[in-house]
Design a protein around this motif. Structure first.
Motif: not given
Length: 312
Positions: A121-123, A196-206
């Motif tokens: 999701f970073m590129r 509501k975001r998890e600290p240090g984690k991109n919201p798209a990770t999961r």
């Protein structure tokens, strides 16, 4: 010629190959070749009579293996899923039991770093996510046709995403106007839903993890492969599995627990001990990457390795 961009820091390299207990004339399977770090080290321990079967879904990884090991009669390269490793053995002309199987279940760095593969999701790239780009349905194709409840179920089951229903609803709403085609398009959609975001984690990770698992049938492959190892490993043969997220590791952990435990029998049943010996024993405790390895390769931080040995 091997592309210099095919660079990959192999996780738990020495530990995994040591766990295989490689014998000079043994037969081994590297079920997830990646960029060949584990395979290259295994070959250092194999003699002229040893054999190594390398397997990967990824056509690019397979081409890398063919180039790197061209002319080495000990190596047989096979394109496919590790769940079908018995077919690879037949293709290599191997009929007896084997001495070791290694599964490194992580996504390789070249796959993550190549925007065109659609894993990150970073590129920005096409929303593909297939390990094997020569077959099957891409992430975009699935997301643009699946029912809303099916999408929500995948996001929850494989990604443990709390906002799975909201994300699925937004995907279906958005695709009516414009089909999902790129990684950044999907990542931005997810970010717009998750407040509501998890600290240090991109919201798209999961969600990206969940969709990748779905598209590649990753958990199904792991379960199918593990069940077949008991039939293929020789007594004393080793099974080494490196997992990178809890869903994979749970399957591996439960498998080792089940096959290393004696069967439950009715009390008082006269059975000799040799008839209730479990088919496999676990070797040591789960192993994680060292602090120094994680410092050098951040992708090693979630790796967990489990080892089993065939008993009879």
């Amino acid at each position: 010629m091997i592309d210099p961009q095919w660079k990959h820091d192999t996780v738990l390299l020495q530990a995994a190959v040591s766990a295989l207990n490689v014998q000079s004339a043994g037969i081994y399977i590297d079920g997830t070749y990646g960029r060949g770090g584990h395979s290259a080290l295994i070959l250092e321990y194999l003699g002229v009579n040893g054999r190594l079967i390398v397997i990967d879904k990824d056509p690019v990884a397979i081409e890398h293996a063919r180039q790197r090991h061209a002319g080495d009669p000990r190596v047989h390269v096979w394109h496919g899923s590790f769940r079908d490793f018995p077919e690879a053995l037949v293709d290599a002309g191997i009929t007896g039991n084997i001495q070791g199987i290694l599964l490194d279940l992580g996504v390789s760095s070249p796959q993550l770093d190549d925007a065109g593969r659609g894993f990150s999701f970073m590129r920005e790239g096409q929303l593909d996510m297939r390990m094997d780009t020569s077959r099957g349905e891409s992430a975009a194709q699935w997301l643009n046709r699946a029912d809303e409840p099916d999408i929500a179920d995948v996001l929850w089951r494989y990604g443990e995403e709390r906002f799975s229903r909201q994300i699925a609803k937004e995907i279906v709403r958005t695709r009516v106007q414009s089909p999902l085609e790129t990684t950044t398009q999907l990542a931005e959609l997810i970010a717009s839903v998750i407040r509501k975001r998890e600290p240090g984690k991109n919201p798209a990770t999961r969600s990206f993890q969940a969709i990748r698992i779905k598209v590649n049938q990753e958990l199904d492959d792991v379960e199918a492969c593990l069940q077949q190892t008991l039939e293929s490993l020789a007594p004393g043969g080793r099974l080494v599995v490196i997992s990178f997220h809890s869903l994979e590791d749970r399957i591996v952990k439960h498998f080792f627990r089940d096959v290393s435990s004696p069967p439950r029998l009715p009390k008082g049943l006269p059975v000799m001990p040799e008839f209730i010996q479990p088919p496999m024993r676990t070797i040591g405790k789960a192993i994680r990457a060292s602090a120094s390895e994680v410092q050098d390769n951040v992708r090693a931080r979630s790796a967990i390795m489990r080892i089993g040995e065939r008993t009879a």
